[in-house]
Design an enzyme around this catalytic site. Structure first.
Site, mmCIF file in Angstrom:
data_model
loop_
_atom_site.group_PDB
_atom_site.id
_atom_site.type_symbol
_atom_site.label_atom_id
_atom_site.label_comp_id
_atom_site.label_asym_id
_atom_site.label_seq_id
_atom_site.Cartn_x
_atom_site.Cartn_y
_atom_site.Cartn_z
ATOM 1 N N SER A 195 18.914 22.354 20.938
ATOM 2 C CA SER A 195 18.050 22.410 19.758
ATOM 3 C C SER A 195 17.745 23.852 19.392
ATOM 4 O O SER A 195 18.188 24.779 20.055
ATOM 5 C CB SER A 195 16.749 21.651 20.018
ATOM 6 O OG SER A 195 16.038 21.494 18.819
ATOM 7 N N ASN A 196 17.015 23.995 18.314
ATOM 8 C CA ASN A 196 16.551 25.308 17.870
ATOM 9 C C ASN A 196 15.056 25.377 18.064
ATOM 10 O O ASN A 196 14.381 24.354 17.980
ATOM 11 C CB ASN A 196 16.809 25.459 16.369
ATOM 12 C CG ASN A 196 18.188 25.947 16.075
ATOM 13 O OD1 ASN A 196 18.670 26.867 16.699
ATOM 14 N ND2 ASN A 196 18.816 25.317 15.108
ATOM 15 N N ARG A 197 14.523 26.568 18.226
ATOM 16 C CA ARG A 197 13.058 26.697 18.256
ATOM 17 C C ARG A 197 12.551 26.525 16.831
ATOM 18 O O ARG A 197 12.920 27.284 15.937
ATOM 19 C CB ARG A 197 12.677 28.087 18.746
ATOM 20 C CG ARG A 197 12.754 28.223 20.244
ATOM 21 C CD ARG A 197 12.292 29.591 20.660
ATOM 22 N NE ARG A 197 10.879 29.812 20.447
ATOM 23 C CZ ARG A 197 10.304 31.015 20.493
ATOM 24 N NH1 ARG A 197 11.029 32.069 20.740
ATOM 25 N NH2 ARG A 197 9.015 31.146 20.301
#
Ligand code: C5P
Length: 410
Positions: free
Chosen positions: A209-211
């Protein structure tokens, strides 16, 4: 009512009831929502709360007198600046004076002079609330178009319980924002906003995922609602918005799910805002059961996710305005300009996430809005204000009949 773009102005009247302490919270939440709040306290209110408290929290210092302010006609100036007047709490005495049309203090005079919508939020003891005078005054005000957030049942002053307690600050703020939006500059437009980081599964318990907290996307959806739009929020994190008749929320996880939902939304949207942090890569295959340590170190084979934004821009409907976001750490402006042109979108909103207070989990952001014609800098401020500044530019593009072809080289 003013026709300016930018933050809306609420003249916030506070009258003299014990619930005045709750008005402090209402004031703070309105400011957080990007509203310019001008507090007006009656003499009674000042017996319950200090002017200083409101002056510190609101957008400008408290005004309370018809006579000793800098201007000789403060009420007419306030009346004209207001996009909305909110009175919270509204005491029985205030309701009687307002219904009778007295103009003996700054709030009363402002209410007679303004043509902005008015929202009153009564609070008083149950016996007073139920008294026919109060109910008739309220009926008179309603007949004249005044909006009311009625009091709730609950604990009152001095240990009493009953109907008469000021509505919750969140309910008052939503009613106020709704009234501001009903005549907003996005009324009649459909806006689709994506928010949060997509999650690309590795196995049933892990993902890439991405932050991203989704806060900026949610702030955009909230601002678009307030400005009158029909909003679809496509989000990977639980919506922080209260339910609203003009809001649909669709929860998604992966880039593929987001792409599918956005494609449907794009067919009807006038404005698309891709604030989501879409994962750039995903595992080619998802392990059907949890990968364990005794199986050795897994080798992840990745593939590119579809570029949702570029795809939407390639299939854009005439007049549709498309906005992308970019979180960068190096050369943010140059990269944003290149991305805007490459993805063929109208605006690229870039933030330098290596700067303090910017991006990810913060409630604040500092961005530059890159268009084909200019770079507009928005220094560190709340995500609500960033959202409104982006939407100001969207509204300008819509007013011009949609996007213009880019001049060469930007
Ligand atoms: O190229 P980059 O990922 O920096 O571009 C960011 C913008 O593109 C954001 O608006 C994001 O929502 C969008 N994007 C997308 N699909 C991807 C990657 C990014 O729509 N696969």
């Amino acid at each position: 009512m003013s026709e300016r773009s930018g933050p809306k102005t609420v003249v916030f009247g506070v009258t003299g009831g014990i619930a005045a302490y709750k008005a402090v919270e209402v004031c703070r939440r309105l400011v957080d929502a990007g509203v310019h709040v001008v507090p007006v306290l009656t003499a009674g209110a000042e017996r319950f709360v200090a002017k200083t408290t409101f002056s510190a929290l609101a957008s400008e210092p408290v005004q309370s007198s018809l006579f000793d302010e800098a201007s000789p006609i403060p009420h007419t100036l306030l009346a004209r600046r207001a996009d909305l007047v909110v009175v919270a709490p509204a005491t029985a005495d205030f309701l009687a004076r307002y219904a009778a049309g007295t103009a003996g203090d700054l709030l009363g005079a402002t209410l007679l002079a303004t043509r902005a919508p008015v929202l009153v939020c009564p609070a008083m003891h149950t016996e007073m609330w139920e008294h026919p005078s109060v109910q008739e005054n309220l009926a008179t005000l309603r007949r004249r178009g005044v909006e009311v957030v009625p009091p709730e049942a609950g604990a009152l002053a001095a240990g009493d319980v009953g109907v008469g307690r000021l509505a919750e600050p969140a309910a008052i703020v939503e009613a106020a924002l709704g009234l501001l939006g009903a005549h907003g500059d996005l009324a009649g437009h459909r806006v689709a906003v994506s928010a949060g980081g997509t999650r690309e599964p590795i196995d049933p318990v892990r993902h890439l995922s991405n932050r991203s907290s989704g806060k900026q996307g949610h702030a955009l959806a909230r601002a678009a609602l307030r400005r009158g739009a029909e909003v679809t929020l496509v989000t990977t994190v639980a919506s922080s918005l209260p339910s609203h008749p003009r809001l649909s929320v669709v929860r998604v996880d992966t880039a593929a799910e987001m792409e599918a939902v956005m494609a449907v939304e794009a067919e009807k949207a006038d404005v698309i805002v891709m604030a989501a942090a879409v994962a750039d890569f995903r595992p080619v295959a998802i392990a059907p059961s949890k990968l364990t340590k005794d199986q050795g170190i897994p080798e992840l084979v990745l593939e590119k996710t579809p570029d949702i934004l570029a795809g939407l821009a390639a299939r854009r409907r005439p007049g549709q305005v498309i906005v992308g976001f970019a979180a960068e750490t190096d050369e943010p402006l140059a990269r944003a300009r290149r991305k805007r042109a490459a993805k063929a979108v109208d605006l690229m909103v870039v933030n330098d996430v290596s700067a303090p207070g910017v991006g990810f989990d913060y409630d604040t952001n500092a961005v530059t809005i890159v268009s084909a014609f200019e770079d507009r800098e928005v220094p560190l401020t709340s995500k609500a204000v960033v959202a409104d500044t982006v939407l100001d530019q969207v509204v300008e593009l819509l007013a011009d009949g949609g996007p213009e072809p880019s001049p060469e080289g930007h």
